[in-house]
Design a protein around this motif. Sequence first.
Motif, PDB file in Angstrom:
ATOM      1  N   ARG A 273     -16.938   9.306   8.394  1.00 48.27           N
ATOM      2  CA  ARG A 273     -17.462   8.047   7.865  1.00 48.27           C
ATOM      3  C   ARG A 273     -16.947   7.819   6.443  1.00 48.27           C
ATOM      4  N   ALA A 276     -13.264   6.859   6.408  1.00 46.19           N
ATOM      5  CA  ALA A 276     -13.081   5.454   6.780  1.00 46.19           C
ATOM      6  C   ALA A 276     -13.475   4.529   5.626  1.00 46.19           C
ATOM      7  N   GLU A 277     -14.584   4.860   4.935  1.00 49.52           N
ATOM      8  CA  GLU A 277     -15.046   4.021   3.820  1.00 49.52           C
ATOM      9  C   GLU A 277     -14.013   3.993   2.695  1.00 49.52           C
ATOM     10  N   LYS A 280     -11.183   1.694   3.654  1.00 49.13           N
ATOM     11  CA  LYS A 280     -11.554   0.270   3.533  1.00 49.13           C
ATOM     12  C   LYS A 280     -11.492  -0.144   2.073  1.00 49.13           C
ATOM     13  N   HIS A 281     -11.984   0.736   1.224  1.00 47.81           N
ATOM     14  CA  HIS A 281     -11.983   0.459  -0.208  1.00 47.81           C
ATOM     15  C   HIS A 281     -10.543   0.320  -0.720  1.00 47.81           C
ATOM     16  N   ARG A 284      -9.025  -2.988   0.366  1.00 42.23           N
ATOM     17  CA  ARG A 284      -9.573  -4.146  -0.350  1.00 42.23           C
ATOM     18  C   ARG A 284      -9.092  -4.187  -1.795  1.00 42.23           C
ATOM     19  N   GLU A 296      -7.164  -5.243  11.487  1.00 38.56           N
ATOM     20  CA  GLU A 296      -8.115  -6.348  11.321  1.00 38.56           C
ATOM     21  C   GLU A 296      -9.283  -6.169  12.286  1.00 38.56           C
ATOM     22  N   PRO A 297     -10.529  -6.458  11.899  1.00 36.30           N
ATOM     23  CA  PRO A 297     -10.937  -6.658  10.516  1.00 36.30           C
ATOM     24  C   PRO A 297     -10.952  -5.324   9.763  1.00 36.30           C
ATOM     25  N   VAL A 298     -10.962  -5.422   8.446  1.00 38.28           N
ATOM     26  CA  VAL A 298     -10.930  -4.225   7.598  1.00 38.28           C
ATOM     27  C   VAL A 298     -12.086  -3.276   7.951  1.00 38.28           C
ATOM     28  N   ASP A 299     -13.244  -3.867   8.269  1.00 37.39           N
ATOM     29  CA  ASP A 299     -14.434  -3.060   8.567  1.00 37.39           C
ATOM     30  C   ASP A 299     -14.273  -2.163   9.792  1.00 37.39           C
ATOM     31  N   SER A 300     -13.265  -2.473  10.622  1.00 34.91           N
ATOM     32  CA  SER A 300     -13.114  -1.669  11.847  1.00 34.91           C
ATOM     33  C   SER A 300     -12.243  -0.427  11.625  1.00 34.91           C
ATOM     34  N   SER A 302     -11.162   3.146  11.177  1.00 32.45           N
ATOM     35  CA  SER A 302     -11.873   4.404  11.452  1.00 32.45           C
ATOM     36  C   SER A 302     -11.119   5.574  10.823  1.00 32.45           C
TER      37      SER A 302
END
Length: 408
Positions: A273, A276-277, A280-281, A284, A296-300, A302
Amino acid sequence: MFQLNGLPPDPRIRNSNKLSVLNLIRFTPEGVSRADLARQLGLSRAAITSIINDLLEVELVRETINGPVTGGRRSKLLGIHPEGGYVTGVDIGATHLGLLLANLSAQVVHEIEIPFDVCRGPEICLAKVDDLMRELLVRADLKLDDVSAVGVGVPGPVVEQAGAVIGPPIMPGWDHFPIQSHLQNLWNCPIALNNDAELGAVGEWAYGAGRGERHLLYIKVGYGVGAGLLIDGQIYRGATGSAGEIGHITIIDRGPLCTCGNRGCLEALAGGRAIAEQAKHAVRASGHRTQLSSIEPVDSISSLDVASAARLGDLVAQEIITEAGNYLGIAIANLINIVNPGMIVIGGGVAQIGDLFLEPIRRSASERSLEAAVQRLRITAATLGRRSTSMGAVVQALTIALYEKASL
Ligand SMILES: [Zn+2]
């Protein structure tokens, strides 16, 4: 020797020689001769013959003629009779469900794995596990009655007497839910419930990277981080069953918030987790050129996306993986200094990228460990890959099924 069954020693077992013979046969999948059994267990040929006759009579073991030639004759090797029945190993992960159907000699007959979010809670999750079990049986043309026992792994601290997890950080809604009795009622067969990292240690010990190693730590880097501690041939669970929760060792005082409510835990820095975070950071944040931006999306994004980008040479992904490995190495060094293991097996999804992840772990761990503790230590990737936990669950289920059949 060969006491390992993943369960505490069972006082109901009267015939310990029979138990030793059965265990040596089941954990020597290439086959073992009567002479080897006698020598390795320090028993007389007569005692071995009497026990083997018992096991042959109930068709629990069988003899095949393929051993080495001695005195002009090829010796017979003993193995577990594969056709005596079936067991299932269930791996309930944070983000997947995996089931293996195996015969009594631990050969996998069929398997299913699907993505699934454990946060959906026990009722929905266990109903899905039940669907998958029935699908597996249809594929194998079997009935529920053909399954002698089921082993189940979950990503939380298991309290054995309760057959449940207590205060699991990444299993919201599962606290005290009676997993074991729920499944027992559904399937009407014995269920062995264990922590997933513990089962990873058992699986890798029995059939993977750690065969024969009596002091083995299995570190599972999945969505969270956990450890299975195999110490002197026995799984160490501690007073209440929660030993090995290394994901919640504090690495940085006042570090990032963890799912357990504390800050700076290993899991919040190096778990799937967290990986993955961080990705994403990085996507962004402006100025980072990385192939992770194409997801896409960035939140996906893994941790497995980060692992495969790292393998393809993406520098941002490699940096995230290296940093996670570095933090894991710190926690592992602490474990090495306490436990003095002979082998550490790194498993879980991210570990499958191999040396890119293992090298920073090895470097960081060895820098911080005492020389006496690392002189014969090996840190290696799990060879069962995604199956470490479900194979451990198969081992536990087989322990029930084989002991029952052998009248132990
Ligand atoms: Zn924590």
